[in-house]
Design a protein around this motif. Structure first.
Motif, mmCIF file in Angstrom:
data_model
loop_
_atom_site.group_PDB
_atom_site.id
_atom_site.type_symbol
_atom_site.label_atom_id
_atom_site.label_comp_id
_atom_site.label_asym_id
_atom_site.label_seq_id
_atom_site.Cartn_x
_atom_site.Cartn_y
_atom_site.Cartn_z
ATOM 1 N N LEU A 198 0.714 -1.155 0.093
ATOM 2 C CA LEU A 198 -0.048 0.124 -0.091
ATOM 3 C C LEU A 198 0.799 1.357 -0.168
ATOM 4 N N ARG A 199 1.988 1.206 0.705
ATOM 5 C CA ARG A 199 2.798 2.283 0.584
ATOM 6 C C ARG A 199 3.357 2.686 -0.639
ATOM 7 N N GLY A 200 3.589 1.385 -1.265
ATOM 8 C CA GLY A 200 4.116 1.620 -2.680
ATOM 9 C C GLY A 200 3.268 2.065 -3.749
ATOM 10 N N ILE A 201 1.875 1.570 -3.583
ATOM 11 C CA ILE A 201 0.806 2.285 -4.347
ATOM 12 C C ILE A 201 0.797 3.845 -4.090
ATOM 13 N N ALA A 202 0.953 4.142 -2.780
ATOM 14 C CA ALA A 202 0.736 5.812 -2.406
ATOM 15 C C ALA A 202 1.927 6.372 -3.110
ATOM 16 N N ALA A 203 2.915 5.762 -2.926
ATOM 17 C CA ALA A 203 4.295 6.418 -3.397
ATOM 18 C C ALA A 203 4.213 6.579 -4.835
ATOM 19 N N LEU A 204 3.698 5.610 -5.605
ATOM 20 C CA LEU A 204 3.674 5.724 -6.994
ATOM 21 C C LEU A 204 2.528 6.785 -7.529
ATOM 22 N N PHE B 114 -11.302 15.831 -10.976
ATOM 23 C CA PHE B 114 -12.190 14.636 -10.775
ATOM 24 C C PHE B 114 -11.694 13.574 -9.905
ATOM 25 N N GLY B 115 -10.514 13.503 -9.484
ATOM 26 C CA GLY B 115 -9.806 12.182 -8.389
ATOM 27 C C GLY B 115 -8.476 12.795 -8.214
ATOM 28 N N ASP B 116 -8.294 13.437 -7.230
ATOM 29 C CA ASP B 116 -6.995 14.009 -7.030
ATOM 30 C C ASP B 116 -6.013 12.881 -6.744
ATOM 31 N N PRO B 117 -4.857 12.613 -7.340
ATOM 32 C CA PRO B 117 -4.093 11.588 -6.920
ATOM 33 C C PRO B 117 -3.156 11.817 -5.615
ATOM 34 N N GLY B 118 -2.923 13.182 -5.419
ATOM 35 C CA GLY B 118 -2.297 13.645 -4.348
ATOM 36 C C GLY B 118 -2.912 13.395 -3.176
ATOM 37 N N ILE B 119 -4.549 13.672 -2.942
ATOM 38 C CA ILE B 119 -5.174 13.400 -1.926
ATOM 39 C C ILE B 119 -5.369 11.886 -1.540
ATOM 40 N N PHE B 120 -5.353 11.231 -2.838
ATOM 41 C CA PHE B 120 -5.441 9.977 -2.661
ATOM 42 C C PHE B 120 -4.272 9.353 -2.128
ATOM 43 N N GLY B 121 -3.124 9.491 -2.379
ATOM 44 C CA GLY B 121 -1.910 9.090 -1.784
ATOM 45 C C GLY B 121 -1.864 9.479 -0.174
ATOM 46 N N VAL B 122 -2.248 10.568 0.055
ATOM 47 C CA VAL B 122 -2.212 11.296 1.396
ATOM 48 C C VAL B 122 -3.036 10.435 2.408
ATOM 49 N N MET B 123 -4.336 10.180 1.884
ATOM 50 C CA MET B 123 -5.342 9.294 2.753
ATOM 51 C C MET B 123 -4.814 8.065 2.895
ATOM 52 N N CYS C 60 -16.076 2.543 10.791
ATOM 53 C CA CYS C 60 -15.250 2.872 9.409
ATOM 54 C C CYS C 60 -16.328 3.347 8.320
ATOM 55 N N GLY C 61 -17.466 2.795 8.427
ATOM 56 C CA GLY C 61 -18.351 3.177 7.454
ATOM 57 C C GLY C 61 -18.843 4.571 7.516
ATOM 58 N N PHE C 62 -19.117 4.968 9.087
ATOM 59 C CA PHE C 62 -19.363 6.277 9.221
ATOM 60 C C PHE C 62 -18.147 7.414 8.932
ATOM 61 N N VAL C 63 -17.067 7.101 9.114
ATOM 62 C CA VAL C 63 -15.868 7.819 8.668
ATOM 63 C C VAL C 63 -15.753 7.933 7.224
ATOM 64 N N LEU C 64 -15.804 6.755 6.667
ATOM 65 C CA LEU C 64 -15.994 6.860 5.015
ATOM 66 C C LEU C 64 -17.113 7.806 4.507
ATOM 67 N N THR C 65 -18.285 7.548 4.951
ATOM 68 C CA THR C 65 -19.202 8.430 4.516
ATOM 69 C C THR C 65 -19.132 9.987 4.740
ATOM 70 N N ALA C 66 -18.563 10.255 6.008
ATOM 71 C CA ALA C 66 -18.365 11.459 6.411
ATOM 72 C C ALA C 66 -17.332 12.297 5.388
ATOM 73 N N ALA D 277 -8.902 5.816 -1.630
ATOM 74 C CA ALA D 277 -7.935 5.354 -0.751
ATOM 75 C C ALA D 277 -8.646 4.141 0.201
ATOM 76 N N TRP D 278 -9.929 4.473 0.487
ATOM 77 C CA TRP D 278 -10.417 3.302 1.286
ATOM 78 C C TRP D 278 -10.633 2.069 0.732
#
Length: 464
Positions: free
Chosen positions: A34-40, A63-72, A296-302, A334-335
């Motif tokens: 997962l770290r590798g995917i985020a780093a990529l 439409f889908g920020d790869p930076g925010i994806f990697g951060v989260m 986790c469902g609540f956090v994801l929805t939020a 990310a989730w």
């Protein structure tokens, strides 16, 4: 420390003890993957690969920020493993010593080499550090500079602030016996993001005071952090509790009163981290399935709803993404990726991906200086215009980044981690701790890596 794949091969040929170590390494492979995917994702975002290969009018991060994806994704991994590391040790002093030896050496070397190699007009070091070196040093030394109004000495260090605040909160919970309350804490942060997403003040402690206010806050933070660390060094249970409580209170004050970005983003970062901890507790039988999944469902929805509700119009000037779709899509992604990795955690992941995960901390710190170096060297050359030239530029830069990051991992990260372990052992022998021994816990990961930031802290398209 050997690479995951090689270590697994050697351990497979050993006795029962080696078999246990091999099993532990196998369990950790999915986290490194997962770290590798985020780093990529980070590298592709900063190198703007989609613009090299695809001639499109609108940026894909709308439409889908790869930076925010990697951060989260990094924050989910961090939330999963950091509290486990502290609880496994059962020793706050050893935990913090390990964190400092893990995080600071690469940062220091990166800053020093950048100052020595890059000219001022191509420096990756923020201009504030040149204009106010002592204040910048005082602020960045605590790693919470992003919430004290002091610019990061290197832009990508902004997420280390949120990582460090998470350590503060986790330590406070641990020393006060509240560390098993991850689920209600995650729900609290997520609920706060939903209700207060655009209400909490930005930079309240430093907004009207200018540079003197930043200086005073940085000095106050430095004194509190140093005092807490001295409390930890004593090894005394009462002083350790004081130090942890000080750090927890400091973290909450900075998060609630002096955020730099919109409140929903700041609060969702900590909701996401503590949700990662909930998933760890679920896997190890420390929480029932239903409460964990509801949390986790609540956090994801939020997180998805906060992007839709608050990441619009004028709020875009104080967020890290271009649109609500960019934030919500990246957060959901990310989730999804983390969930897939967790479901496949008992499978063997590609060695190259786990290897990329092991060097991801160096990748995150070094890729921006390398980009600045490339821009410096290509300053007087005609820009690359063809698809082939841009592709060659990207792959050449990626190859150089991986080589340099591996060398950093081998020559800086590993030696200092080993030095940290020796220092901890020497300290424990010289000044024994009176803290009770840690409870037996499920096998935990090797020394966890900090969450790597995915983008600069500089304003995006004029937004700060």
């Amino acid at each position: 420390m050997k690479l995951i794949g090689r270590a697994s091969q050697r351990q497979n040929s050993r006795t029962a003890g080696g078999g246990a170590a091999s099993a532990a390494s196998s369990r950790l492979g999915w986290l490194d993957a997962l770290r590798g995917i985020a780093a990529l994702s980070v590298a592709i975002y900063h190198l703007a690969l989609p613009f090299y290969w695809l001639h499109i009018e609108h940026e894909p991060r709308n439409f889908g920020d790869p930076g925010i994806f990697g951060v989260m994704l990094f924050f989910l991994v961090s939330g999963y493993i950091i509290p486990a590391s502290l609880e496994r040790r059962g020793d706050v002093r050893s935990f913090w010593a390990g964190r400092y030896f893990r995080i600071y050496p690469v940062v220091i070397v990166t800053v020093v080499v950048s100052l020595l190699v890059l000219p001022r007009n191509h420096s990756v070091i923020q201009g504030f550090a040149f204009d106010h070196p002592l204040l910048s040093l005082a602020g960045n030394a605590t790693m919470v500079q992003d919430l004290t109004g002091i610019p990061n000495v290197i832009g990508v260090m902004w997420t280390l602030t949120y990582e460090m605040i998470f350590y503060f909160l986790v330590t406070a919970l641990f020393v006060n016996g509240r560390h098993r309350q991850s689920a209600p804490i995650a729900i609290g942060f997520a609920g706060g993001a939903l209700l207060l997403g655009s209400w909490l003040p930005l930079g309240l402690l430093t907004a009207d005071g200018g540079l003197p206010a930043n200086r005073h806050l940085a000095l106050a933070v430095l004194v509190i952090v140093v005092t807490a660390m001295v409390c930890f060094l004593t090894g005394r249970a009462d002083l350790t509790r004081w130090g942890g409580t000080m750090l927890g209170g400091l973290g909450l004050v900075l998060v609630l009163l002096n955020g730099r970005s919109a409140a929903f983003e700041t609060l969702m970062i900590f909701a996401t981290m503590f949700a990662g901890t909930v998933l760890y507790r679920l896997e190890h039988g420390q929480i029932d399935r239903m409460p964990a999944l509801l949390c986790c469902g609540f956090v994801l929805t939020a997180g998805v709803l906060c992007g839709y509700m608050y990441n619009r119009d004028n709020a875009l000037w104080r967020t890290w993404s271009e649109s609500w779709q960019a934030f919500s899509g990246a957060y959901l992604g990310a989730w999804v990726v983390f969930a897939i990795g967790m479901l496949l955690r008992r499978r063997r992941f590609p060695r190259w991906l786990t290897w990329l995960g092991t060097i991801s901390y160096s990748v995150y710190l070094l890729h921006n200086p390398l980009i600045h170096f490339m821009n410096w060297k290509l300053e007087n050359r005609p820009p690359f215009t063809s698809w082939q030239d841009r592709s060659l530029q990207f792959f050449g830069l990626m190859a150089a980044l991986l080589v340099i990051s591996y060398l950093s991992y081998r020559l800086i990260e590993i030696p200092f981690q080993n030095l940290g372990r020796k220092a901890i052992k020497a300290l424990n022998r010289r000044f024994p701790s009176d803290l009770p021994p840690a409870r037996p816990a499920a096998p935990a990961a090797r020394e966890p890596q900090p969450a790597e930031p995915a983008r600069e802290a500089e304003p995006v398209a004029g937004r700060g």
